[in-house]
Scaffold this active site. Structure first.
Site, PDB file in Angstrom:
ATOM      1  N   LYS A 236     -21.926 -39.191   7.379  1.00  0.00           N
ATOM      2  CA  LYS A 236     -20.780 -39.753   6.651  1.00  0.00           C
ATOM      3  C   LYS A 236     -20.879 -41.266   6.500  1.00  0.00           C
ATOM      4  O   LYS A 236     -20.324 -41.840   5.570  1.00  0.00           O
ATOM      5  CB  LYS A 236     -19.487 -39.332   7.351  1.00  0.00           C
ATOM      6  CG  LYS A 236     -19.172 -37.852   7.173  1.00  0.00           C
ATOM      7  CD  LYS A 236     -17.804 -37.509   7.708  1.00  0.00           C
ATOM      8  CE  LYS A 236     -17.798 -37.413   9.218  1.00  0.00           C
ATOM      9  NZ  LYS A 236     -18.599 -36.288   9.723  1.00  0.00           N
ATOM     10  N   ARG A 237     -21.623 -41.917   7.387  1.00  0.00           N
ATOM     11  CA  ARG A 237     -21.781 -43.372   7.268  1.00  0.00           C
ATOM     12  C   ARG A 237     -22.625 -43.770   6.048  1.00  0.00           C
ATOM     13  O   ARG A 237     -22.696 -44.945   5.702  1.00  0.00           O
ATOM     14  CB  ARG A 237     -22.422 -43.938   8.529  1.00  0.00           C
ATOM     15  CG  ARG A 237     -23.819 -43.400   8.810  1.00  0.00           C
ATOM     16  CD  ARG A 237     -24.420 -44.040  10.060  1.00  0.00           C
ATOM     17  NE  ARG A 237     -25.698 -43.436  10.394  1.00  0.00           N
ATOM     18  CZ  ARG A 237     -25.858 -42.373  11.168  1.00  0.00           C
ATOM     19  NH1 ARG A 237     -24.793 -41.791  11.708  1.00  0.00           N
ATOM     20  NH2 ARG A 237     -27.055 -41.885  11.433  1.00  0.00           N
TER      21      ARG A 237
END
Length: 299
Positions: A236-237
């Site tokens: 998700k980063r």
């Protein structure tokens, strides 16, 4: 019991494009072979508030349906303990008091595969066990009778991998993943396991354990992952890689489904993709995406 495939996420956060792509593949494999499709929440180790509900919403949003109620591992601990008792009664477990550091620093047994548990606690005397119990709680390990085991994978073919005396229950009392997943698949009638190929190395352990427990070993298909531009597993980063983040930028779930199916060389709708689906025609390489560029340019 009708055979089944499954998707089994951990409720640690939102599903990203890689998770959703694997879920689509698991659904396609199951539905194309007339199997039930099940959702199992693997929440023994960690669970973030609201994550399960968000994951189920996202799966439904990209068109995935499932059969029967959602199952949670945290509600099935008695099944795991029954299996563990059976293994113990057959002399196939032992207590282990090793810390991670002790395992890393211990010399490996001669000819043992790299990374194998060295067997430090395998043959302790009762007096030694009593002394170690006073120092720290025991984990429970399998007393494996082999060093390697082979499985046949629909994507990778024959795969020979390590089987050591792996942990069945941790020293904090939590049942280990390798035991829980084997018991769950057998109890639910899952005879087809489709998941990311990062889990392939653990599969020989699970197949070997299934045999010891008298279960039928499932059919396996370990599918390529989604990677970022640095060729690391997508996270998700990396940017807008979840349905919520993409929706905030005006990208609908339907369009995400189309993109995921296109990455598999399939038509952009689930019914058409199911009609065209063939495991033999699937891409064998990871799908590399750039959320800031390549993904955006696909809309």
């Amino acid at each position: 019991m009708m055979p089944a495939g499954r998707f089994a996420p951990s409720p640690s956060g939102e599903l990203h494009l890689g998770n959703l792509r694997t879920a689509l593949l698991a659904w396609l494999f199951a539905r194309s072979t007339g199997r039930r499709f099940l959702i199992r929440i693997e929440d023994l180790d960690r669970a973030r508030a609201g994550a399960e509900a968000a994951q189920l919403r996202d799966l439904a949003a990209i068109g995935i349906d499932w059969d029967g109620p959602v199952v949670r591992q945290s509600e099935r601990t008695e099944l795991y303990e029954d299996a563990l008792r059976g293994l113990t009664e057959d002399g196939l477990t032992y207590e282990c008091y090793c810390t991670r550091r002790e395992i890393q620093e211990a010399p490996s047994a001669p000819h043992a595969p790299q990374g194998a548990y060295p067997g430090t606690c395998r043959d302790l005397s009762e007096a030694e066990r009593e002394r170690r119990r006073a120092e720290r709680p025991a984990a429970i390990r399998l007393r494996a009778g082999v060093a390697e085991w082979a499985v046949t994978d629909l994507v990778h073919g024959r795969y020979l991998g390590l089987v050591d005396d792996f942990v069945l229950r941790r020293n904090d009392g939590v049942v280990a993943y390798n035991l829980a997943v084997v018991v769950d698949d057998a109890a639910q009638g899952v005879d087809q396991v489709v998941r990311g190929d990062d889990l392939l190395p653990s599969t020989p352990r699970q197949a070997y354990l299934a045999g010891l427990l008298g279960y039928t070993v499932p059919e396996y298909a370990h599918v390529p992952l989604v990677l970022n531009q640095a060729h690391r597993r997508l996270a998700k980063r990396d940017g807008a890689v979840t349905l919520a983040a993409l929706a905030a930028e005006g990208v609908s779930a339907e369009r995400v489904t189309g993109l995921l199916l296109a990455s598999l060389c399939l038509p952009p709708s689930l019914p058409a993709a199911l009609e065209a689906f063939s495991p033999a025609a699937l891409p064998r390489d990871p799908w590399v995406v750039d959320p800031a560029g390549a993904v955006r340019s696909a809309w």
